[in-house]
Design an enzyme around this catalytic site. Structure first.
Site, PDB file in Angstrom:
ATOM      1  CB  CYS A  15      -2.500   0.417   8.597  1.00 28.63           C
ATOM      2  SG  CYS A  15      -1.090   0.296   7.531  1.00 28.63           S
TER       3      CYS A  15
ATOM      4  CG  HIS B   7      -2.081  -0.807   1.277  1.00 28.73           C
ATOM      5  ND1 HIS B   7      -2.494  -1.499   2.402  1.00 28.73           N
ATOM      6  CD2 HIS B   7      -3.000  -1.064   0.310  1.00 28.73           C
ATOM      7  CE1 HIS B   7      -3.620  -2.153   2.122  1.00 28.73           C
ATOM      8  NE2 HIS B   7      -3.931  -1.920   0.865  1.00 28.73           N
TER       9      HIS B   7
END
Ligand code: ARG
Length: 306
Positions: free
Chosen positions: A281, A187
């Protein structure tokens, strides 16, 4: 606090007025390593549940101490990665002061069950929810980060480049797609973290030549992190004003941040690193990231000629 830090935090107060940063988190009641969808995850290396709960609570307390209001969404059995709220959606403000949430289209079936819960939560909170066409994978703020007016969007591993272009059209903003080339940094928020509209942390080896040039051409101050600290998720930082919170074990980055007038804070998050995640996150900024210019200047629907 040094004089320069005081000046910087006074500046950011002026910038943000009296609004309090709002961050979405989800308690780790049902968190665990139940499947393997990135190279960090190994079902044989289970998270210690009690330690994970403690680490999550400490992160929450640190963000509250930095001035953020933490709002939580209910955890759901069978959805262990719901704790990683960064992936729920990309948040954007509209010119009427309303908030839009572009929900994720998760690539892996293991996480697709999260979206109905996310959708219900955002709708109940008054966000206008939107989706990209189902053919595009898109993993929310994990792969799409504003630095100034530009949305940097990571693609290839979890999100599709063509979907990012469509996202730019939907929001009416400039998008720079950058390819992610190392599966450990799957990511964009694992290797890139805007701190303010001109400054970002990044891990150079996670990008290709083009991506490195695009970052250099569009972000005035880039702070590189070394491999050992990138592996500790140094780039996966939560920014609240001048405070920058990361996993413990990133001393070089913290020295560099301090020298630049930021206030780095470390907190252990190893139990979440086992799932391939860390501080950023576990959070989703609901009022716009510090680095997102739309936070202060909501996008205008149309500019009328004089
Ligand atoms: N296990 C999760 C996944 O692989 C971790 C998500 C981390 N989130 C992030 N924004 N980088 O999807």
């Amino acid at each position: 606090m040094s004089d320069s830090q005081r000046q910087l935090s006074a500046g950011s107060e002026a910038r943000h007025g009296s609004r309090r940063p709002r961050i979405l988190m989800c308690p780790p009641d049902h968190y665990g390593i139940e499947y393997e969808i990135n190279p960090w995850m190994d079902r044989a290396r289970q998270a210690d549940h009690a330690v994970a709960c403690d680490q999550w609570a400490r992160l929450k307390a640190l963000l509250e101490a930095a001035g953020a209001e933490i709002v939580t969404m209910p955890p759901v059995p069978g959805l262990p990665d719901l704790v990683f709220t960064a992936n729920a959606a990309l948040i954007y403000g509209d010119s009427g002061g309303g908030k839009r949430a572009v929900l994720a289209n998760f690539l892996h079936p293991q996480r697709q069950g999260e979206t109905p819960h996310d959708e219900r939560w955002f709708t109940a909170q008054g966000f206008a929810t939107e989706r990209l066409p189902a053919r595009f994978a898109f993993e929310g703020a994990g792969d799409a980060l504003f630095c100034g007016d530009t949305l940097f969007a990571g693609y290839r591993i979890r999100s599709d480049a063509a979907g990012h272009q469509q996202l730019g059209n939907m929001l009416g903003c400039r998008v720079i797609p950058v390819e992610l080339v190392d599966n450990y940094y799957y990511h964009l928020d694992t290797c890139f973290c805007p701190l303010n509209p001109d400054t970002a942390i990044y891990y150079p080896a996670a990008f290709d030549e083009y991506g490195l040039r695009a970052l250099a051409a569009n972000v005035a101050n880039l702070i590189p992190v070394a491999e050992a600290e990138a592996r500790r998720f140094a780039c996966n930082a939560v920014v609240v004003g001048q405070t920058v919170v990361t996993n413990a074990g990133c001393p070089e980055l913290h020295n560099e941040l301090q020298a630049r007038g930021f206030v780095p804070q470390a907190t252990p998050l190893d139990e979440f690193v086992k799932a391939g995640g860390s501080a950023k996150c576990l959070t989703l900024r609901l009022d716009g990231e510090e680095a997102a210019s739309w936070r202060d200047r909501p996008p205008q629907a149309a500019v009328k000629p004089a």
